[in-house]
Design a protein around this motif. Structure first.
Motif, PDB file in Angstrom:
ATOM      1  N   LYS A   3     -30.667 -58.413   0.055  1.00 34.68           N
ATOM      2  CA  LYS A   3     -31.403 -57.533   0.964  1.00 34.68           C
ATOM      3  C   LYS A   3     -32.677 -57.067   0.279  1.00 34.68           C
ATOM      4  N   THR A   4     -33.766 -57.132   1.003  1.00 34.78           N
ATOM      5  CA  THR A   4     -35.032 -56.616   0.506  1.00 34.78           C
ATOM      6  C   THR A   4     -35.195 -55.190   1.010  1.00 34.78           C
ATOM      7  N   PHE A   5     -35.437 -54.285   0.084  1.00 39.16           N
ATOM      8  CA  PHE A   5     -35.594 -52.882   0.456  1.00 39.16           C
ATOM      9  C   PHE A   5     -37.063 -52.509   0.497  1.00 39.16           C
ATOM     10  N   THR A   6     -37.398 -51.631   1.419  1.00 40.54           N
ATOM     11  CA  THR A   6     -38.777 -51.176   1.590  1.00 40.54           C
ATOM     12  C   THR A   6     -38.919 -49.771   0.997  1.00 40.54           C
ATOM     13  N   TYR A   7     -40.157 -49.300   0.953  1.00 38.28           N
ATOM     14  CA  TYR A   7     -40.392 -47.937   0.499  1.00 38.28           C
ATOM     15  C   TYR A   7     -39.712 -46.937   1.435  1.00 38.28           C
ATOM     16  N   ASP A   8     -39.637 -47.265   2.712  1.00 42.90           N
ATOM     17  CA  ASP A   8     -38.936 -46.394   3.672  1.00 42.90           C
ATOM     18  C   ASP A   8     -37.469 -46.242   3.295  1.00 42.90           C
ATOM     19  N   ASP A   9     -36.855 -47.334   2.854  1.00 43.34           N
ATOM     20  CA  ASP A   9     -35.451 -47.278   2.416  1.00 43.34           C
ATOM     21  C   ASP A   9     -35.305 -46.374   1.195  1.00 43.34           C
ATOM     22  N   VAL A  10     -36.264 -46.447   0.299  1.00 34.58           N
ATOM     23  CA  VAL A  10     -36.227 -45.610  -0.903  1.00 34.58           C
ATOM     24  C   VAL A  10     -36.355 -44.131  -0.521  1.00 34.58           C
ATOM     25  N   VAL A  11     -37.208 -43.835   0.420  1.00 33.06           N
ATOM     26  CA  VAL A  11     -37.364 -42.448   0.882  1.00 33.06           C
ATOM     27  C   VAL A  11     -36.075 -41.972   1.543  1.00 33.06           C
ATOM     28  N   ARG A  12     -35.460 -42.821   2.345  1.00 31.91           N
ATOM     29  CA  ARG A  12     -34.170 -42.452   2.957  1.00 31.91           C
ATOM     30  C   ARG A  12     -33.134 -42.178   1.871  1.00 31.91           C
ATOM     31  N   TYR A  13     -33.124 -42.996   0.825  1.00 28.00           N
ATOM     32  CA  TYR A  13     -32.207 -42.803  -0.302  1.00 28.00           C
ATOM     33  C   TYR A  13     -32.497 -41.478  -0.999  1.00 28.00           C
ATOM     34  N   LEU A  14     -33.765 -41.192  -1.201  1.00 33.40           N
ATOM     35  CA  LEU A  14     -34.196 -39.959  -1.862  1.00 33.40           C
ATOM     36  C   LEU A  14     -33.699 -38.726  -1.114  1.00 33.40           C
ATOM     37  N   TYR A  15     -33.688 -38.788   0.211  1.00 32.34           N
ATOM     38  CA  TYR A  15     -33.255 -37.656   1.032  1.00 32.34           C
ATOM     39  C   TYR A  15     -31.799 -37.787   1.493  1.00 32.34           C
ATOM     40  N   ALA A  16     -31.042 -38.631   0.821  1.00 37.30           N
ATOM     41  CA  ALA A  16     -29.596 -38.796   1.086  1.00 37.30           C
ATOM     42  C   ALA A  16     -29.314 -39.159   2.539  1.00 37.30           C
ATOM     43  N   GLU A  17     -30.118 -40.064   3.091  1.00 35.37           N
ATOM     44  CA  GLU A  17     -29.931 -40.506   4.472  1.00 35.37           C
ATOM     45  C   GLU A  17     -29.404 -41.942   4.527  1.00 35.37           C
ATOM     46  N   THR A  18     -28.814 -42.393   3.446  1.00 40.94           N
ATOM     47  CA  THR A  18     -28.280 -43.751   3.383  1.00 40.94           C
ATOM     48  C   THR A  18     -26.763 -43.704   3.208  1.00 40.94           C
ATOM     49  N   THR A  19     -26.129 -44.801   3.552  1.00 44.05           N
ATOM     50  CA  THR A  19     -24.675 -44.896   3.403  1.00 44.05           C
ATOM     51  C   THR A  19     -24.326 -45.177   1.945  1.00 44.05           C
ATOM     52  N   GLU A  20     -23.064 -45.034   1.612  1.00 47.33           N
ATOM     53  CA  GLU A  20     -22.609 -45.337   0.247  1.00 47.33           C
ATOM     54  C   GLU A  20     -22.913 -46.790  -0.129  1.00 47.33           C
ATOM     55  N   THR A  21     -22.713 -47.695   0.821  1.00 47.66           N
ATOM     56  CA  THR A  21     -22.993 -49.112   0.572  1.00 47.66           C
ATOM     57  C   THR A  21     -24.481 -49.320   0.304  1.00 47.66           C
ATOM     58  N   GLU A  22     -25.314 -48.708   1.142  1.00 44.70           N
ATOM     59  CA  GLU A  22     -26.764 -48.808   0.940  1.00 44.70           C
ATOM     60  C   GLU A  22     -27.168 -48.201  -0.403  1.00 44.70           C
ATOM     61  N   ASN A  23     -26.545 -47.082  -0.766  1.00 41.72           N
ATOM     62  CA  ASN A  23     -26.855 -46.449  -2.051  1.00 41.72           C
ATOM     63  C   ASN A  23     -26.655 -47.429  -3.199  1.00 41.72           C
ATOM     64  N   ASP A  24     -25.524 -48.099  -3.200  1.00 39.82           N
ATOM     65  CA  ASP A  24     -25.229 -49.056  -4.269  1.00 39.82           C
ATOM     66  C   ASP A  24     -26.266 -50.177  -4.310  1.00 39.82           C
ATOM     67  N   LEU A  25     -26.623 -50.686  -3.140  1.00 40.42           N
ATOM     68  CA  LEU A  25     -27.590 -51.774  -3.079  1.00 40.42           C
ATOM     69  C   LEU A  25     -28.993 -51.312  -3.478  1.00 40.42           C
ATOM     70  N   ILE A  26     -29.358 -50.109  -3.089  1.00 38.33           N
ATOM     71  CA  ILE A  26     -30.679 -49.586  -3.435  1.00 38.33           C
ATOM     72  C   ILE A  26     -30.769 -49.331  -4.930  1.00 38.33           C
ATOM     73  N   VAL A  27     -29.719 -48.780  -5.528  1.00 36.19           N
ATOM     74  CA  VAL A  27     -29.718 -48.559  -6.977  1.00 36.19           C
ATOM     75  C   VAL A  27     -29.892 -49.888  -7.707  1.00 36.19           C
ATOM     76  N   GLU A  28     -29.214 -50.907  -7.236  1.00 36.44           N
ATOM     77  CA  GLU A  28     -29.355 -52.240  -7.832  1.00 36.44           C
ATOM     78  C   GLU A  28     -30.784 -52.766  -7.665  1.00 36.44           C
ATOM     79  N   ALA A  29     -31.350 -52.578  -6.471  1.00 35.92           N
ATOM     80  CA  ALA A  29     -32.720 -53.027  -6.214  1.00 35.92           C
ATOM     81  C   ALA A  29     -33.714 -52.265  -7.088  1.00 35.92           C
TER      82      ALA A  29
END
Length: 82
Positions: A3-29
């Motif tokens: 999965k390719t993550f965008t800056y929008d995804d990072v902002v969602r992660y920053l504000y805790a608006e992502t799922t646990e699964t997304e969190n793991d993938l974003i941390v890896e990215a």
């Protein structure tokens, strides 16, 4: 599939608006993409600075709000009956 993550995804992660699964993938990215990590760290710094901003209304503004609110009756409206 990667999965390719965008800056929008990072902002969602920053504000805790992502799922646990997304969190793991974003941390890896973030660990694999220097640009994404740089954006995350910059955003984290900006968020921290924004949290320190304190806005205080002037005395004149507070006075005007109180004056405006005093125009209205202190009685509560009667309950609606059916």
């Amino acid at each position: 599939m990667t999965k390719t993550f965008t800056y929008d995804d990072v902002v969602r992660y920053l504000y805790a608006e992502t799922t646990e699964t997304e969190n793991d993938l974003i941390v890896e990215a973030l660990a694999l993409d220097n640009d994404l990590m740089s954006f995350y760290l910059d955003s984290l710094d900006i968020q921290s600075q924004m949290d320190k901003i304190v806005r205080t209304p002037s005395d004149l503004t507070v006075s005007k709000v109180f004056k405006y609110s005093q125009q209205f009756s202190q009685k509560r409206p009667t309950a609606l009956s059916f």
